[in-house]
Design an enzyme around this catalytic site. Sequence first.
Site, PDB file in Angstrom:
ATOM      1  CG  ASP A 136     -74.898   1.790  43.700  1.00  0.00           C
ATOM      2  OD1 ASP A 136     -74.104   1.062  43.300  1.00  0.00           O
ATOM      3  OD2 ASP A 136     -74.704   2.623  44.605  1.00  0.00           O
ATOM      4  CG  ASN A 168     -72.086  12.342  50.367  1.00  0.00           C
ATOM      5  OD1 ASN A 168     -72.101  11.071  50.283  1.00  0.00           O
ATOM      6  ND2 ASN A 168     -72.609  13.065  49.249  1.00  0.00           N
ATOM      7  CG  HIS A 194     -73.605   8.244  49.007  1.00  0.00           C
ATOM      8  ND1 HIS A 194     -72.442   9.000  48.732  1.00  0.00           N
ATOM      9  CD2 HIS A 194     -73.186   6.895  48.589  1.00  0.00           C
ATOM     10  CE1 HIS A 194     -71.612   8.132  48.117  1.00  0.00           C
ATOM     11  NE2 HIS A 194     -71.990   7.047  48.176  1.00  0.00           N
ATOM     12  CD  GLU A 229     -74.593  11.440  45.992  1.00  0.00           C
ATOM     13  OE1 GLU A 229     -74.341  11.855  47.042  1.00  0.00           O
ATOM     14  OE2 GLU A 229     -73.837  11.148  44.954  1.00  0.00           O
TER      15      GLU A 229
END
Length: 235
Positions: free
Chosen positions: A67, A136, A138, A143
Amino acid sequence: MNNQFFEDYEAMSAHAGHIVLSELKRKENLRICAATGNSPTGTYEFLARQYLNRPELFKKLHIVKLDEWGGLPDTHPGSCEYYLQEHLLSPLHIPNDRYTGFITNPQNASKECKRIQQKIENDGLIDLCILGLGKNGHIGFNEPDHHLQPFCHVAQLSEASQRHGMVKDLDIKPSFGMTLGMQNILSAKRIILLIYGTGKEEVRSKLKKKNITTQLPATFLWLHPKVDCLQVKST
């Protein structure tokens, strides 16, 4: 998912490094999808040390960038490009023709994602994907959401991602990222998930329950037949 726990970060990193070496010995033109951040740094440092003794092992290795933050120049220390050049590409002497990565600041991010997706499809499946775990849940910039994207795409970044150590000190933080999608990741033949760092206790607990949900993208790794989940016992 093969869960393994280690006394410290160095032991976890070395174990992940030995997995990479074993795969390289089995297939010299290995294609590795590489994450950035604190979790995989020790593994990359381990591989860099191995290169000094056995450079021939890495002569056909291909790296795929997982990414990239949107809008940062490639010379910015917070960019994934800068990180990979420093920790993996330069130490292992990976030339451009054995590297696939998003441009850091493209004029058209969607078009750039399409370019990377097409290159991945043309080059063949990823052999080994090295992932970290976001606070979180991801993986990459996939996400938590009501739905997940299968292929390379532009992702709107959550507040949690914007607090990531790579960009948390920026006055203007990236609002979007470019990332491989869930099918890209799950199509890899083997996956290493590295879990390290503070503030991940809740997400680790949720991942352990094996409840697959788009609100915690990492849970989709339970669907993959060969995931090595490496964790430091207490961080």
